[in-house]
Scaffold this active site. Structure first.
Site, PDB file in Angstrom:
ATOM      1  N   TYR A   1      54.242  41.893  47.976  1.00  0.00           N
ATOM      2  CA  TYR A   1      54.638  40.489  48.088  1.00  0.00           C
ATOM      3  C   TYR A   1      56.067  40.302  48.590  1.00  0.00           C
ATOM      4  O   TYR A   1      56.492  39.173  48.830  1.00  0.00           O
ATOM      5  CB  TYR A   1      54.486  39.784  46.735  1.00  0.00           C
ATOM      6  CG  TYR A   1      53.051  39.488  46.347  1.00  0.00           C
ATOM      7  CD1 TYR A   1      52.002  39.731  47.226  1.00  0.00           C
ATOM      8  CD2 TYR A   1      52.743  38.961  45.096  1.00  0.00           C
ATOM      9  CE1 TYR A   1      50.695  39.465  46.874  1.00  0.00           C
ATOM     10  CE2 TYR A   1      51.435  38.681  44.737  1.00  0.00           C
ATOM     11  CZ  TYR A   1      50.413  38.938  45.630  1.00  0.00           C
ATOM     12  OH  TYR A   1      49.120  38.664  45.278  1.00  0.00           O
TER      13      TYR A   1
ATOM     14  N   GLU B   1      41.600  44.108  40.517  1.00  0.00           N
ATOM     15  CA  GLU B   1      42.983  44.582  40.623  1.00  0.00           C
ATOM     16  C   GLU B   1      43.316  45.413  39.388  1.00  0.00           C
ATOM     17  O   GLU B   1      43.109  44.963  38.258  1.00  0.00           O
ATOM     18  CB  GLU B   1      43.956  43.402  40.698  1.00  0.00           C
ATOM     19  CG  GLU B   1      43.896  42.605  41.977  1.00  0.00           C
ATOM     20  CD  GLU B   1      44.862  43.112  43.038  1.00  0.00           C
ATOM     21  OE1 GLU B   1      45.554  44.129  42.783  1.00  0.00           O
ATOM     22  OE2 GLU B   1      44.928  42.483  44.108  1.00  0.00           O
TER      23      GLU B   1
ATOM     24  N   HIS C   1      41.202  46.912  44.477  1.00  0.00           N
ATOM     25  CA  HIS C   1      42.636  46.928  44.780  1.00  0.00           C
ATOM     26  C   HIS C   1      43.407  47.633  43.670  1.00  0.00           C
ATOM     27  O   HIS C   1      43.039  47.553  42.501  1.00  0.00           O
ATOM     28  CB  HIS C   1      43.193  45.502  44.871  1.00  0.00           C
ATOM     29  CG  HIS C   1      42.775  44.745  46.080  1.00  0.00           C
ATOM     30  ND1 HIS C   1      43.675  44.283  47.014  1.00  0.00           N
ATOM     31  CD2 HIS C   1      41.552  44.350  46.520  1.00  0.00           C
ATOM     32  CE1 HIS C   1      43.030  43.631  47.967  1.00  0.00           C
ATOM     33  NE2 HIS C   1      41.742  43.659  47.687  1.00  0.00           N
TER      34      HIS C   1
END
Length: 287
Positions: A261, A120, A61
């Site tokens: 988000y 990430e 990611h």
């Protein structure tokens, strides 16, 4: 570089943040691409929760938050911790952190494997290629494969724990039933690592009538992921100029102002730092 054959693995650039790996209705012509692709991956790499699933699945990611190099896993299992420790000890280009997402049931891609890790790396805006972020990800992937190759080197042996293991008995039983391939007498040393566990999520201030966001991340918080947030520290700056301060215990903000988000109504997560002990593993030859 091919993956070692004995611990099967998969490195993937596909995520499943919408939960499309859930079992659902049969595939039809009207099924969205994401649902179709998720079920294809589950069939190819799993099925999830079955003996046929790959041993280790690593999901790659990028993030718009200033997370640096961060590993994410859903349990502190022995493979995840040994890989984390290995990457942390070898990587010098950036600090390496880890977050445990304490979620009872997960639908992310890495959860399809018997063991799973998400890597990430950020910050990186969507649609932008950054050489430094690419190189960080490549280095983490190379070190993961290198660690697996060390685990898989030599002939087949039974993996056993050294006596100082502190894992729960159910994990000891599971690992003693696994096979590894270290040369006889070899040991992967255990130890302690620092990691983070999520405590709660914080939403943006919102208009009570329209539910629209009324503030942005405060400049003193922006890009300060993993830096201790104390009571009274500024966290939001309203569009009319007022500062909103943190209330409650001292915690560490992560995924600050993550673009993905916004739709989830999360401005950032708050986490606590923990020290995790992981066991040494050694081998004995099978007669």
């Amino acid at each position: 570089m091919p993956l070692p054959p004995k611990i099967k693995g998969c490195l993937s650039l596909v995520s499943d943040e919408q939960g499309y790996l859930k079992e659902g209705a049969p595939i039809t012509d009207s099924t969205p691409y994401e649902v179709r692709r998720a079920q294809e991956l589950n069939a190819q790499l799993g099925p999830k929760g079955t003996p046929e699933a790959v041993d280790l699945l690593c999901d790659l990611h990028n993030t718009t938050a200033n997370m640096g190099m961060c590993l994410i896993f859903y349990s502190f299992d022995w493979i995840a911790l040994h890989i984390y420790n290995y990457i942390q000890s070898k990587m010098t280009s950036a600090p390496v952190t880890a977050i445990q997402m304490d979620i009872s049931e997960t639908y992310s891609l890495e959860s399809v494997g018997k063991h799973g890790i998400a890597i990430e790396v950020g910050p990186q805006p969507h649609g932008v290629t950054r050489a430094d972020i690419f190189n960080l990800m490549k280095e983490a992937v190379d070190l993961t494969i290198e660690c697996l190759q060390k685990l898989n080197s030599g002939k087949k042996h039974v993996l056993v724990f050294c006596e100082d293991t502190v894992l729960p008995r159910k994990h000891v039983k599971a690992i003693c039933n696994c096979y590894c391939t270290l040369p006889t007498g070899s040991t992967f040393e255990g130890g302690k690592v620092e990691a983070y566990t999520l405590v709660k999520s914080v939403d943006y201030p919102r208009d009570p009538t329209t539910n629209n966001i009324t503030a942005a991340i405060h400049p003193q918080l922006q890009d300060n992921d993993f830096k201790l947030l104390k009571p009274g520290d500024p966290i939001f700056l309203s569009f009319s100029g007022e500062t909103v301060k943190h209330e409650g215990e001292e915690l560490y903000p992560v995924f600050v102002n993550e673009c993905a988000y916004y739709e989830k109504k999360i401005a950032f997560h708050l986490a606590k730092k923990v020290t995790v002990t992981f066991p040494s593993v050694s081998v004995k030859k099978v007669d």
